[in-house]
Design a protein around this motif. Sequence first.
Motif, short mmCIF file in Angstrom:
data_model
loop_
_atom_site.label_atom_id
_atom_site.label_comp_id
_atom_site.label_asym_id
_atom_site.label_seq_id
_atom_site.Cartn_x
_atom_site.Cartn_y
_atom_site.Cartn_z
N ASP A 100 0.82 -1.20 0.00
CA ASP A 100 0.00 0.00 0.00
C ASP A 100 0.87 1.26 0.00
O ASP A 100 1.82 1.37 0.77
CB ASP A 100 -0.92 -0.02 1.23
CG ASP A 100 -2.23 0.70 0.97
OD1 ASP A 100 -2.20 1.94 0.82
OD2 ASP A 100 -3.27 0.02 0.91
N THR A 101 0.52 2.20 -0.90
CA THR A 101 1.13 3.53 -0.88
C THR A 101 2.61 3.54 -1.30
O THR A 101 3.35 4.44 -0.96
CB THR A 101 0.99 4.17 0.54
OG1 THR A 101 -0.31 3.88 1.06
CG2 THR A 101 1.15 5.67 0.51
N HIS A 147 2.09 2.72 4.13
CA HIS A 147 1.06 3.76 4.26
C HIS A 147 1.34 4.54 5.55
O HIS A 147 1.84 4.00 6.53
CB HIS A 147 -0.30 3.08 4.34
CG HIS A 147 -1.47 4.00 4.24
ND1 HIS A 147 -1.85 4.82 5.26
CD2 HIS A 147 -2.35 4.22 3.24
CE1 HIS A 147 -2.92 5.51 4.89
NE2 HIS A 147 -3.25 5.16 3.67
N TRP A 186 -6.37 6.06 -4.35
CA TRP A 186 -6.62 5.63 -2.97
C TRP A 186 -7.06 4.17 -2.91
O TRP A 186 -7.38 3.56 -3.92
CB TRP A 186 -7.58 6.57 -2.24
CG TRP A 186 -8.98 6.69 -2.77
CD1 TRP A 186 -9.36 7.31 -3.93
CD2 TRP A 186 -10.17 6.23 -2.14
NE1 TRP A 186 -10.71 7.26 -4.06
CE2 TRP A 186 -11.25 6.62 -2.98
CE3 TRP A 186 -10.45 5.55 -0.95
CZ2 TRP A 186 -12.58 6.33 -2.67
CZ3 TRP A 186 -11.78 5.27 -0.64
CH2 TRP A 186 -12.82 5.65 -1.49
N THR A 187 -7.05 3.62 -1.73
CA THR A 187 -7.04 2.18 -1.52
C THR A 187 -8.25 1.43 -2.05
O THR A 187 -8.11 0.42 -2.75
CB THR A 187 -6.91 1.89 0.00
OG1 THR A 187 -5.80 2.61 0.51
CG2 THR A 187 -6.73 0.41 0.25
N ASP A 218 -1.19 -0.19 -4.72
CA ASP A 218 -2.51 0.31 -5.11
C ASP A 218 -2.42 1.75 -5.62
O ASP A 218 -3.17 2.16 -6.50
CB ASP A 218 -3.52 0.17 -3.97
CG ASP A 218 -3.05 0.79 -2.66
OD1 ASP A 218 -1.86 1.16 -2.55
OD2 ASP A 218 -3.87 0.87 -1.72
N HIS A 219 -1.52 2.54 -5.07
CA HIS A 219 -1.36 3.96 -5.42
C HIS A 219 -0.09 4.44 -4.75
O HIS A 219 0.54 3.71 -3.98
CB HIS A 219 -2.57 4.78 -4.93
CG HIS A 219 -2.83 4.59 -3.46
ND1 HIS A 219 -2.07 5.18 -2.49
CD2 HIS A 219 -3.73 3.80 -2.83
CE1 HIS A 219 -2.51 4.78 -1.30
NE2 HIS A 219 -3.50 3.94 -1.47
ZN LIG Z 1 -3.89 2.36 -0.29
#
Ligand SMILES: [Zn+2]
Length: 481
Positions: free
Chosen positions: A41-42, A212, A80-81, A294-295
């Motif tokens: 994530d992130t 994140h 975003w997630t 994811d982003h």
């Molecule tokens: Zn995310």
Amino acid sequence: MILHRAAPRLPVLTAPLLALCGACGGEGAGARPNIVLISIDTLRPDHLGCYGYGRPTSPNIDAIAAQGALFEQHISSAPWTLPAHAAMFTSVPDSVHGVVDAVKFRLSEDFETLPESFQSAGYATAGFFAGPYLHPAFGLGQGFDRYVDCVQTVPDGHVDADNEWSMRDPVLRASHHGVTNDKVYAEWQRFFGEASTEDEPFFAFVHLWDVHFDFTPPPPYDTLFDPDYDGPFTGRDFFYDPAINAAIPERDKEHIIALYDGEIAWTDEIVGRIRHDLGAAGLLEDTIFVITADHGTELFDHGAKGHRTTLYDEQIHIPLIVHYPGVVSAARFVGQTRMIDLGPTLRDLAGLPAVATTMGESLGPHLRGELVGGPDRPAVSELMSVGRNLRSLRTSSGKFVVNHDDGGSAWFDLGQDPGELQPLMLSPEGGGAGLKRLYDEAAEEIISGLSRAPGGAAAADVPASIQRSLAANGYAGGDDD
Ligand SMILES: [Zn+2]
């Protein structure tokens, strides 16, 4: 015990699947490889060594990338997630899967998601997630035999009643505190210990959340990249604390970025452990190992922080690394690819049939070396949440962005202005006209995709505790995640 080797073994596929598999060619066809899909994530690719970062944040990921395929310009559907993972599993953009905001929406059961395809093909499927938006209430648990919640939800006492920002939903904020990689890894190990001794192959989705915010890596990663800092910032409450902003001294910003990098190094260690587990079981050769995100997130690039706020590259550019020995050779692809291409690619590499509703396209022919030259595909990204209504069309050389609320648009010449600091207006002389044409074509494709999609997102039946938590925090209409 039988391991998941590439050696011939009678697939447990249904007859039509078997027929398709036999026709799909490639050395991996019919081998029924395991899948390990790691979503960090992130994770910004420009903070990984294999993407050119100067700090040694990612020795394990770099080693995997050196042996596999790396896609330099991989673009997410959303910053975003929740919608990004919905796109990862359905291979359609936000406008089509419809999960564009929290609480109100969940992914329709009528989509055939990526894990559902593997479950239907006889795979053992498991997912491990540590961020609140991966909760099955949002529909992202579809197709998993086992879907394990590793979210940290217990308030840890870091609540200051005198600070408004500190009082905003301590329950959800706790999900950003602390360390969850350990718990995700323990659940992976528990699953892998069983799955690696079974006859059927497995599909494992590993969602690692610690990169994140908050940026609070465990030792030694907390001091790894900035051991001498003696300023006031800790990386805690990065998003919520208004004292952390673009106006702080550069030295303090450097420290916060060093903590973000520490989280990456800590997460890289987990990726290395998972690879070690596969190697110790003799399964490296028989596993399609994917590292993606994811982003991204903004680290003051445009004068702000966090994500779910813009469609600039720091929020939508993500890594993609695919390792599958014997089928995928070491390669770097410089052309642009899209998050929605991942699902078709994994089905293709594993010999599963394509799914008609997906709008992505397999990268398999490129990965197998069947096509000369790399892929280069226009990518759509969208943000329809937190008061924004944005859609962008990105190519390898430019980006066209439309604000659907006021009809305004701008474009960026990414060759001249890779940091997207100089928005340009469409001009009759042709500036941006080519991008605008591609944007219009993409909009038509979205309408066409909607007509094939199995229906809009169902209303979310989010448990009261999570709903209260999300709403109080502003997840349903604020700026976060
Ligand atoms: Zn995310």
